[in-house]
Design a protein around this motif. Structure first.
Motif, PDB file in Angstrom:
ATOM      1  N   SER A   1       0.835  -1.214   0.000  1.00 27.47           N
ATOM      2  CA  SER A   1       0.000   0.000   0.000  1.00 27.47           C
ATOM      3  C   SER A   1       0.853   1.241   0.000  1.00 27.47           C
ATOM      4  N   GLU A   2       1.954   1.195   0.733  1.00 25.54           N
ATOM      5  CA  GLU A   2       2.847   2.357   0.751  1.00 25.54           C
ATOM      6  C   GLU A   2       3.445   2.557  -0.624  1.00 25.54           C
ATOM      7  N   THR A   3       3.827   1.470  -1.201  1.00 20.68           N
ATOM      8  CA  THR A   3       4.401   1.562  -2.528  1.00 20.68           C
ATOM      9  C   THR A   3       3.387   2.139  -3.501  1.00 20.68           C
ATOM     10  N   ALA A   4       2.179   1.645  -3.496  1.00 19.48           N
ATOM     11  CA  ALA A   4       1.118   2.104  -4.388  1.00 19.48           C
ATOM     12  C   ALA A   4       0.844   3.574  -4.171  1.00 19.48           C
ATOM     13  N   LEU A   5       0.818   3.998  -2.918  1.00 18.06           N
ATOM     14  CA  LEU A   5       0.576   5.413  -2.593  1.00 18.06           C
ATOM     15  C   LEU A   5       1.674   6.267  -3.177  1.00 18.06           C
ATOM     16  N   ALA A   6       2.909   5.817  -2.988  1.00 18.02           N
ATOM     17  CA  ALA A   6       4.032   6.598  -3.509  1.00 18.02           C
ATOM     18  C   ALA A   6       3.934   6.717  -5.015  1.00 18.02           C
TER      19      ALA A   6
ATOM     20  N   THR B   1       1.011   9.106  -5.913  1.00 18.67           N
ATOM     21  CA  THR B   1       1.377  10.470  -5.580  1.00 18.67           C
ATOM     22  C   THR B   1       2.281  11.005  -6.667  1.00 18.67           C
ATOM     23  N   ASN B   2       3.210  10.120  -7.013  1.00 13.20           N
ATOM     24  CA  ASN B   2       4.135  10.519  -8.049  1.00 13.20           C
ATOM     25  C   ASN B   2       3.420  10.820  -9.350  1.00 13.20           C
ATOM     26  N   ILE B   3       2.435  10.071  -9.778  1.00  9.41           N
ATOM     27  CA  ILE B   3       1.732  10.222 -11.028  1.00  9.41           C
ATOM     28  C   ILE B   3       0.737  11.327 -10.921  1.00  9.41           C
ATOM     29  N   VAL B   4      -0.093  11.250  -9.918  1.00  2.00           N
ATOM     30  CA  VAL B   4      -1.200  12.177  -9.802  1.00  2.00           C
ATOM     31  C   VAL B   4      -0.725  13.512  -9.241  1.00  2.00           C
ATOM     32  N   GLY B   5       0.091  13.478  -8.383  1.00  2.00           N
ATOM     33  CA  GLY B   5       0.570  14.684  -7.718  1.00  2.00           C
ATOM     34  C   GLY B   5      -0.058  14.886  -6.392  1.00  2.00           C
ATOM     35  N   ARG B   6      -1.121  14.390  -6.205  1.00  2.00           N
ATOM     36  CA  ARG B   6      -1.730  14.444  -4.897  1.00  2.00           C
ATOM     37  C   ARG B   6      -2.191  13.128  -4.418  1.00  2.00           C
ATOM     38  N   THR B   7      -2.398  13.116  -3.214  1.00  2.00           N
ATOM     39  CA  THR B   7      -2.643  11.798  -2.632  1.00  2.00           C
ATOM     40  C   THR B   7      -4.027  11.584  -2.265  1.00  2.00           C
ATOM     41  N   ALA B   8      -4.454  10.503  -2.505  1.00  2.00           N
ATOM     42  CA  ALA B   8      -5.757  10.058  -2.007  1.00  2.00           C
ATOM     43  C   ALA B   8      -5.538   8.769  -1.279  1.00  2.00           C
ATOM     44  N   GLN B   9      -5.020   9.033  -0.088  1.00  2.00           N
ATOM     45  CA  GLN B   9      -4.608   7.837   0.719  1.00  2.00           C
ATOM     46  C   GLN B   9      -5.676   6.797   0.858  1.00  2.00           C
ATOM     47  N   LYS B  10      -6.875   7.209   1.107  1.00  2.00           N
ATOM     48  CA  LYS B  10      -7.981   6.284   1.340  1.00  2.00           C
ATOM     49  C   LYS B  10      -8.245   5.459   0.134  1.00  2.00           C
ATOM     50  N   ALA B  11      -8.272   6.114  -1.024  1.00  2.00           N
ATOM     51  CA  ALA B  11      -8.538   5.368  -2.260  1.00  2.00           C
ATOM     52  C   ALA B  11      -7.455   4.359  -2.534  1.00  2.00           C
ATOM     53  N   ALA B  12      -6.197   4.744  -2.287  1.00  2.00           N
ATOM     54  CA  ALA B  12      -5.077   3.799  -2.489  1.00  2.00           C
ATOM     55  C   ALA B  12      -5.177   2.576  -1.616  1.00  2.00           C
ATOM     56  N   LYS B  13      -5.496   2.885  -0.377  1.00  2.00           N
ATOM     57  CA  LYS B  13      -5.656   1.744   0.558  1.00  2.00           C
ATOM     58  C   LYS B  13      -6.730   0.802   0.106  1.00  2.00           C
ATOM     59  N   ASP B  14      -7.833   1.302  -0.300  1.00  2.00           N
ATOM     60  CA  ASP B  14      -8.939   0.486  -0.777  1.00  2.00           C
ATOM     61  C   ASP B  14      -8.512  -0.351  -1.963  1.00  2.00           C
TER      62      ASP B  14
END
Lengths: 253, 175
Positions: free
Chosen positions: B146-151, B154-167
């Motif tokens: 999940s951390e990897t996916a978030l990173a 974030t890198n692609i989108v520029g902003r994070t949607a932590q909740k969506a990544a976790k899901d």
């Protein structure tokens, strides 16, 4: 006659003791017969005593000969008279050796034959019979008379059998002495006669010498026979002595 | 020598010599003397001596035979004893060999059992370790992913949607 066959039996005085010059019963003559009796005894004793001097555990030849003589006579006495008869062994042995050696001495030319005189053999036979009678009565008392009553003979034959037994007993010393005497006498006469033929035939020339070979051969054969007779008669004398002694020990047949 | 022979002997010259009574006395006398001497010498000297020789020899032979018999028995006994001893020794040797083999085998078995037990214990411990490590690793996988996916996001989108990544990760892990 140079070859008188009887001359060899003639008794001649060698020396006399006592009664010098006086003829009569008190003169004791030492004759050729006496000389050969002495020689016989000396020869036997010397041989037996000297040959056993060593008392070898392993016998030498001469000692073995003495032992064989001993055992021969001992077996003879034991087989005819039993173990009890062995007390007469020295007697039988002396008789056997005396007769044997006297006979054999007689075979030597110019030697006198002691046993060719009836008085000598008769004296020896009487000695045997006296020993038998005396010992028989001493040992068995009157039971010795059972000798004349054979066991198992029916009573009605006894009157015939007993006289026969007595006569046969009484004739024993005669037969014993005459047998030895006659054998020696006849043998020596025959030997002398045949030997005389050789001399008288060969004095007749060449044919005579040729003819003399026959009595010569005969003399050789007779000499061998006489040696056999010498030993055999000594043996017979000793065996009969043993058997008579057996009668003295065991009178019942 | 016989020059002074008595007249009786001369008269008896014609008589057959063995039957000449004039010689009987002398012959009997000398026969008695010589035969008595012979009997004495035989019974007292010669025969006892020969008898003794024979006796001694017989005793000696019998003694030697008895001795030989005794020695033979002794030998037999020794042989028997030797054979018994030999059989005994063989039996003993056999026993010792058997015993030694048994001991060695028992020792070996014990050692092997011990080694095997040790090995089994170690294996069990190792398996346990592996399982624990695996379990720990599995727990961390989700988090790392999940951390990897978030990173990445974030890198692609520029902003994070932590909740969506976790899901999303959860959806992948579940799927």
């Amino acid at each position: 006659m140079a070859n008188d066959p009887i001359k060899q039996f003639k008794i001649t005085d060698i020396f006399t003791i006592g009664g010098e010059g006086e003829t009569g019963g008190f003169e004791i003559a030492f004759t050729n017969s006496a000389l050969f009796m002495v020689l016989t005894v000396v020869a036997i004793s010397a041989f037996l005593i000297l040959s056993t001097r060593g008392r070898g555990l392993v016998p030498g030849r001469l000692q073995l000969l003495s032992e064989m003589m001993y055992e021969f006579v001992a077996n003879m006495v034991r087989s005819s008279a039993g173990t009890e008869g062995m007390k007469f062994f020295p007697f039988v042995f002396s008789l056997f050796m005396f007769v044997l050696v006297a006979n054999l001495f007689g075979m030597v030319p110019y030697f006198f034959t002691v046993t060719s005189h009836i008085i000598v053999t008769f004296a020896l036979a009487m000695l045997v019979i006296s020993v038998v009678i005396i010992y028989g009565f001493m040992r068995n008392g009157l039971g010795f008379l059972k000798l004349f009553v054979p066991a198992g003979v029916p009573g009605y034959v006894l009157p015939i059998v007993i006289p026969i037994e007595i006569v046969s007993f009484l004739s024993r010393p005669i037969s014993l002495s005459v047998r030895l005497f006659a054998n020696m006498l006849a043998g020596h006469i025959t030997l002398k006669v045949f030997a005389g033929f050789i001399v008288s035939l060969s004095s007749l020339g060449a044919v005579g010498v040729l003819g003399a070979t026959l009595p010569f051969a005969m003399t050789v054969a007779l000499t061998a026979l006489e040696f056999l007779v010498s030993a055999l008669q000594a043996y017979v004398f000793a065996v009969l002595t043993s058997m008579y002694l057996n009668d003295a020990i065991h009178p019942s047949h | 020598m016989a020059s002074k022979t008595n007249s009786a002997q001369e008269a008896a010259a014609s008589v057959f010599p063995p039957f000449d009574p004039s010689t009987f006395g002398s012959q009997l006398l000398w026969l008695a003397l010589t035969f008595a001497a012979l009997y004495f010498l035989m019974s007292k000297v010669a025969l006892p001596r020969i008898g003794e020789i024979l006796e001694v020899r017989r005793d000696r032979i019998e003694g030697d035979l008895a001795e030989a018999e005794r020695l033979k028995q002794k030998t037999d006994q020794a042989i028997q004893a030797y054979e018994a001893e030999l059989a005994d020794a063989k039996q003993k040797a056999h026993n010792i060999a058997e015993e030694t083999r048994d001991t060695i085998r028992a020792d070996l078995d014990k050692k092997r059992a011990k080694v095997e037990a040790d090995l089994a214990k170690k294996m069990a411990a190792a398996e346990n370790d592996i399982r624990e490590t695996k379990q720990a690793a599995m727990e961390h996988v989700e988090e790392i992913a999940s951390e990897t996916a978030l990173a990445i996001v974030t890198n692609i989108v520029g902003r994070t949607a932590q909740k969506a990544a976790k899901d999303a990760v959860a959806k992948v892990v579940k799927g």
